[in-house]
Design a protein around this motif. Structure first.
Motif, PDB file in Angstrom:
ATOM      1  N   GLU A 175      -7.223   8.065   8.286  1.00  0.00           N
ATOM      2  CA  GLU A 175      -6.869   7.478   7.001  1.00  0.00           C
ATOM      3  C   GLU A 175      -5.718   6.482   7.152  1.00  0.00           C
ATOM      4  O   GLU A 175      -5.714   5.410   6.531  1.00  0.00           O
ATOM      5  N   LEU A 176      -4.747   6.840   7.971  1.00  0.00           N
ATOM      6  CA  LEU A 176      -3.600   5.966   8.176  1.00  0.00           C
ATOM      7  C   LEU A 176      -4.025   4.658   8.833  1.00  0.00           C
ATOM      8  O   LEU A 176      -3.550   3.572   8.453  1.00  0.00           O
TER       9      LEU A 176
ATOM     10  N   ASP B 281      -3.997   5.062  -1.531  1.00  0.00           N
ATOM     11  CA  ASP B 281      -4.565   6.336  -1.098  1.00  0.00           C
ATOM     12  C   ASP B 281      -5.369   6.932  -2.247  1.00  0.00           C
ATOM     13  O   ASP B 281      -4.843   7.117  -3.347  1.00  0.00           O
TER      14      ASP B 281
ATOM     15  N   ALA C   7      -5.598   2.483   6.286  1.00  0.00           N
ATOM     16  CA  ALA C   7      -4.584   1.914   5.405  1.00  0.00           C
ATOM     17  C   ALA C   7      -3.903   0.717   6.055  1.00  0.00           C
ATOM     18  O   ALA C   7      -3.687  -0.315   5.415  1.00  0.00           O
TER      19      ALA C   7
ATOM     20  N   ILE D  11       0.394   5.573   0.939  1.00  0.00           N
ATOM     21  CA  ILE D  11      -0.459   6.605   1.516  1.00  0.00           C
ATOM     22  C   ILE D  11       0.364   7.872   1.668  1.00  0.00           C
ATOM     23  O   ILE D  11       1.585   7.806   1.863  1.00  0.00           O
ATOM     24  N   ARG D  12      -0.304   9.000   1.562  1.00  0.00           N
ATOM     25  CA  ARG D  12       0.383  10.277   1.739  1.00  0.00           C
ATOM     26  C   ARG D  12       0.930  10.395   3.166  1.00  0.00           C
ATOM     27  O   ARG D  12       0.288  10.005   4.124  1.00  0.00           O
TER      28      ARG D  12
ATOM     29  N   TYR E  82      -3.622  -1.353  -0.397  1.00  0.00           N
ATOM     30  CA  TYR E  82      -4.256  -0.067  -0.112  1.00  0.00           C
ATOM     31  C   TYR E  82      -3.641   0.972  -1.031  1.00  0.00           C
ATOM     32  O   TYR E  82      -2.413   1.066  -1.154  1.00  0.00           O
TER      33      TYR E  82
ATOM     34  N   ALA F 134      -1.363  12.300   5.465  1.00  0.00           N
ATOM     35  CA  ALA F 134      -2.729  11.798   5.653  1.00  0.00           C
ATOM     36  C   ALA F 134      -3.178  11.969   7.098  1.00  0.00           C
ATOM     37  O   ALA F 134      -2.366  11.988   8.029  1.00  0.00           O
TER      38      ALA F 134
ATOM     39  N   GLY G  53       0.814  -1.204   0.000  1.00  0.00           N
ATOM     40  CA  GLY G  53       0.000   0.000   0.000  1.00  0.00           C
ATOM     41  C   GLY G  53       0.844   1.249   0.000  1.00  0.00           C
ATOM     42  O   GLY G  53       2.019   1.231   0.382  1.00  0.00           O
TER      43      GLY G  53
END
Length: 236
Positions: free
Chosen positions: A124-125, A140, A128, A116-117, A138, A120, A114
């Motif tokens: 959200e984290l 983002d 994820a 993710i930013r 995952y 985030a 995955g």
């Protein structure tokens, strides 16, 4: 190099064991606190450098390992961590400097489960982390448009076109659905879905579902269009 560990190993507790490799002390402390106050998660340990983090993961075998993209510019760490065990999922924290098609495609190719930013929100984290553990992937939503923008170097059409049903299955995979849920949506058996997934992986020359979704976005097989709600597929 500073390294923080907490015992016992995650697999002994029945929770999702989380580790972090990140050079920023505040991030390490913040994630430790966030994970340990979240039901079902447990923080295993952290390290500020790639080498120390690799040894930590070899010893403690977390379920999910978060990696700062700045510490893995060529994807070597992600590849090594992914190769340690099929049960270890790598979640890459992407900063703005590496929010590019080329880097994200390389990360997926290196074996990350995955991305993710880095900026985030905590909720959200947590989603994820849970998603890469339970579903093995995952992406983002804010990064999907980046992967869907093709570049001449990485754009490669599939060797064979996907059928209409295969495209529907691939879209549902990209939406995060597992085989049983896809079967329910399409009114088909799970075995039929598995057959479609195998055909998709072969046609896209991808090694797994996450890789197939990344290839599909890069090549234009899938596009991001949040303005038009997707209709429910009908029976064959």
């Amino acid at each position: 190099m500073p390294v923080s560990t907490q015992q016992p190993p995650a697999h002994a507790t029945g929770t999702i064991g989380v580790a972090l490799i990140d050079g920023t002390p505040l991030v390490r402390e913040g994630l430790t606190s966030l994970v340990n106050r979240t039901t079902g998660l447990r923080f295993v340990g952290s390290a500020e450098a790639a080498g120390v983090g690799l040894r930590l993961c070899q010893r403690l075998r977390p379920d999910v390992i978060l990696v700062d993209a700045a510490l893995d510019p060529r994807g070597q760490l992600a590849h090594t961590l992914s190769a340690l065990s099929r049960d270890i999922r790598v979640l890459l924290l992407i900063d703005d400097a590496r929010r590019t098609n080329q880097y994200l495609a390389g990360a997926v190719a290196a074996g990350v489960a995955g991305v993710i930013r880095r900026a985030a929100q905590p909720a959200e984290l947590l989603r994820a982390i849970q998603s890469v553990h339970t579903e093995g992937r995952y992406l983002d939503p804010a990064l999907a448009p980046t992967l869907s923008t093709p570049t001449p170097r990485v754009r490669q059409p599939p060797r064979q076109p996907l059928s209409k049903r295969e495209h529907q299955v691939l879209q549902l995979i990209a939406d995060g659905l597992e085989n049983q849920a896809i079967a329910d949506v399409l009114y088909v058996s799970v075995e039929t879905v598995r057959t479609h997934v195998k055909s998709i992986l072969r046609k896209l020359s991808s090694r797994d579902r996450t890789h197939a979704v990344a290839i599909a976005f890069r090549s234009g097989v899938l596009v991001v269009d949040d303005s038009v709600p997707e209709s429910r597929p009908t029976r064959d």
